[in-house]
Design a protein around this motif. Structure first.
Motif, short mmCIF file in Angstrom:
data_model
loop_
_atom_site.label_atom_id
_atom_site.label_comp_id
_atom_site.label_asym_id
_atom_site.label_seq_id
_atom_site.Cartn_x
_atom_site.Cartn_y
_atom_site.Cartn_z
N TRP A 139 54.55 40.22 30.38
CA TRP A 139 53.68 40.30 31.57
C TRP A 139 53.57 41.76 31.99
O TRP A 139 54.50 42.56 31.74
N THR A 140 52.47 42.10 32.62
CA THR A 140 52.33 43.43 33.22
C THR A 140 51.67 43.27 34.57
O THR A 140 50.80 42.41 34.76
N GLU A 141 52.12 44.04 35.55
CA GLU A 141 51.56 43.93 36.89
C GLU A 141 51.47 45.31 37.52
O GLU A 141 52.30 46.19 37.28
N LEU A 142 50.43 45.49 38.32
CA LEU A 142 50.19 46.73 39.03
C LEU A 142 50.80 46.64 40.42
O LEU A 142 50.55 45.68 41.16
N LEU A 143 51.58 47.64 40.80
CA LEU A 143 52.08 47.79 42.17
C LEU A 143 51.27 48.89 42.82
O LEU A 143 51.26 50.03 42.36
N THR A 144 50.58 48.57 43.91
CA THR A 144 49.68 49.53 44.53
C THR A 144 49.59 49.29 46.03
O THR A 144 49.69 48.15 46.49
N PRO A 145 49.40 50.35 46.83
CA PRO A 145 49.19 50.15 48.26
C PRO A 145 47.75 49.77 48.59
O PRO A 145 47.44 49.44 49.73
N ASP A 146 46.85 49.81 47.59
CA ASP A 146 45.43 49.56 47.81
C ASP A 146 44.95 48.48 46.84
O ASP A 146 44.33 48.77 45.82
N THR A 147 45.24 47.22 47.18
CA THR A 147 44.85 46.14 46.28
C THR A 147 43.33 45.97 46.23
O THR A 147 42.78 45.68 45.17
N ASP A 148 42.66 46.15 47.35
CA ASP A 148 41.20 46.00 47.36
C ASP A 148 40.55 47.03 46.43
O ASP A 148 39.65 46.71 45.66
N GLY A 149 41.02 48.27 46.52
CA GLY A 149 40.48 49.31 45.65
C GLY A 149 40.79 49.04 44.19
O GLY A 149 39.96 49.25 43.32
N ALA A 150 42.01 48.54 43.92
CA ALA A 150 42.40 48.24 42.55
C ALA A 150 41.57 47.10 41.98
O ALA A 150 41.12 47.15 40.83
N VAL A 151 41.36 46.06 42.77
CA VAL A 151 40.57 44.92 42.31
C VAL A 151 39.15 45.36 41.96
O VAL A 151 38.61 45.01 40.90
N ALA A 152 38.55 46.16 42.83
CA ALA A 152 37.19 46.64 42.57
C ALA A 152 37.15 47.51 41.33
O ALA A 152 36.24 47.41 40.50
N PHE A 153 38.16 48.37 41.16
CA PHE A 153 38.19 49.30 40.03
C PHE A 153 38.31 48.56 38.71
O PHE A 153 37.51 48.76 37.79
N TYR A 154 39.30 47.69 38.58
CA TYR A 154 39.54 47.04 37.29
C TYR A 154 38.47 45.99 36.98
O TYR A 154 38.16 45.76 35.80
N THR A 155 37.90 45.37 38.00
CA THR A 155 36.79 44.45 37.76
C THR A 155 35.62 45.20 37.12
O THR A 155 35.01 44.72 36.16
N ALA A 156 35.33 46.40 37.64
CA ALA A 156 34.21 47.18 37.11
C ALA A 156 34.52 47.80 35.76
O ALA A 156 33.70 47.77 34.84
N VAL A 157 35.73 48.37 35.61
CA VAL A 157 36.07 49.10 34.39
C VAL A 157 36.28 48.17 33.20
O VAL A 157 35.82 48.45 32.08
N LEU A 158 36.98 47.05 33.43
CA LEU A 158 37.28 46.14 32.34
C LEU A 158 36.27 45.00 32.22
O LEU A 158 36.33 44.21 31.26
N ASP A 159 35.36 44.91 33.18
CA ASP A 159 34.32 43.88 33.16
C ASP A 159 34.93 42.48 33.09
O ASP A 159 34.48 41.62 32.34
N ARG A 160 35.99 42.30 33.89
CA ARG A 160 36.66 41.01 33.97
C ARG A 160 36.89 40.66 35.43
O ARG A 160 37.14 41.55 36.26
#
Length: 246
Positions: A139-160
């Motif tokens: 498993w791999t997981e991201l620890l971040t203080p900005d989940t909204d920003g991370a969700v938007a970023f990876y949705t756009a970059v990985l197209d998932r």
């Protein structure tokens, strides 16, 4: 040529360390790895294997002051295009995209909060999908203080898509959770980061064994929604987690 893993799938993990020989010995004893040479242009680099199947890469950091760390890689169909998306979405690309001989094309990037991750366009070497084998990535997981920003970023970059939840959002590939995004307001002096988990049969015994090999227990074995886990450090300072198979 093997079939490439689906876009967005965590497909590889790699450690950059200042003591390759020490890291090889530690993980071989702890997780049962053996090693074969990796692509030559990556410098001193080896592939770790379990029963002949590649599970991880270990290399030497050439950057002064660069921390010893594990990096999670995501499968992409086009590393150059995805690297452009990383920049367009506010991230940075630190390495590549570059060709790793005939194995594939790779890049190392950072998201909008600075969490480092890799991109892998597999050719002869497709990487390894997270699986339940003891000693392999689980498993791999991201620890971040900005989940909204991370969700938007990876949705756009990985197209998932990402399934949002209060405790842990999950990146989905064909409807299946493949990675987590967790909110951490306080990261105790550490930057936002992707946390790598390796599957083990007994988290408590593995943690004790790691200490006996010169490693450290950062977070004692404890029960989680995904199973019993522990946060550990290798003797060189590389942080990783172990997750007990159910």
């Amino acid at each position: 040529m093997e079939l490439r893993l689906a876009q967005g799938t965590p497909c590889w993990v790699s450690l950059l360390t200042d003591d390759l020989a020490g890291a090889r010995a530690f993980y071989a004893d702890l997780l049962g790895w053996t090693y074969t040479p990796g692509p030559g242009q990556l410098g001193a680099y080896v592939r770790a294997e379990l029963d002949g199947a590649p599970v991880a890469g270990l290399g030497v950091s050439t950057a002064t002051g660069f921390p010893v760390q594990w990096t999670s890689y995501f499968a992409v169909d086009d590393a150059d295009h995805t690297a452009q998306l990383v920049r367009a979405c506010g991230g940075t690309v630190a390495v590549g995209p570059l060709q790793a001989e005939r194995a594939g094309r790779m890049a190392i990037a950072a998201d909008v909060s600075g969490a480092v991750f890799g991109l892998w366009q597999g050719e002869e070497h497709t990487g390894r999908e997270a699986g339940p084998e003891p000693g392999g990535p689980a498993w791999t997981e991201l620890l971040t203080p900005d989940t909204d920003g991370a969700v938007a970023f990876y949705t756009a970059v990985l197209d998932r898509p990402v399934r949002n939840a209060d405790d842990e959002s999950t990146l989905l590939v064909h409807g299946r959770p493949v990675a987590g995004i967790r909110h951490r307001a306080e990261l105790r002096g550490h930057p936002p980061r992707w946390r790598v988990h390796f599957a083990v049969r007994d988290a408590d015994a593995t943690a004790r064994h790691a200490v006996g090999l010169g490693g450290r227990i950062l977070v004692e074995p404890h029960d989680t929604a995904r199973g019993r886990a522990a946060r550990l450090s290798d003797p060189q300072g590389g942080h990783f987690s172990v997750l007990e198979l159910r």
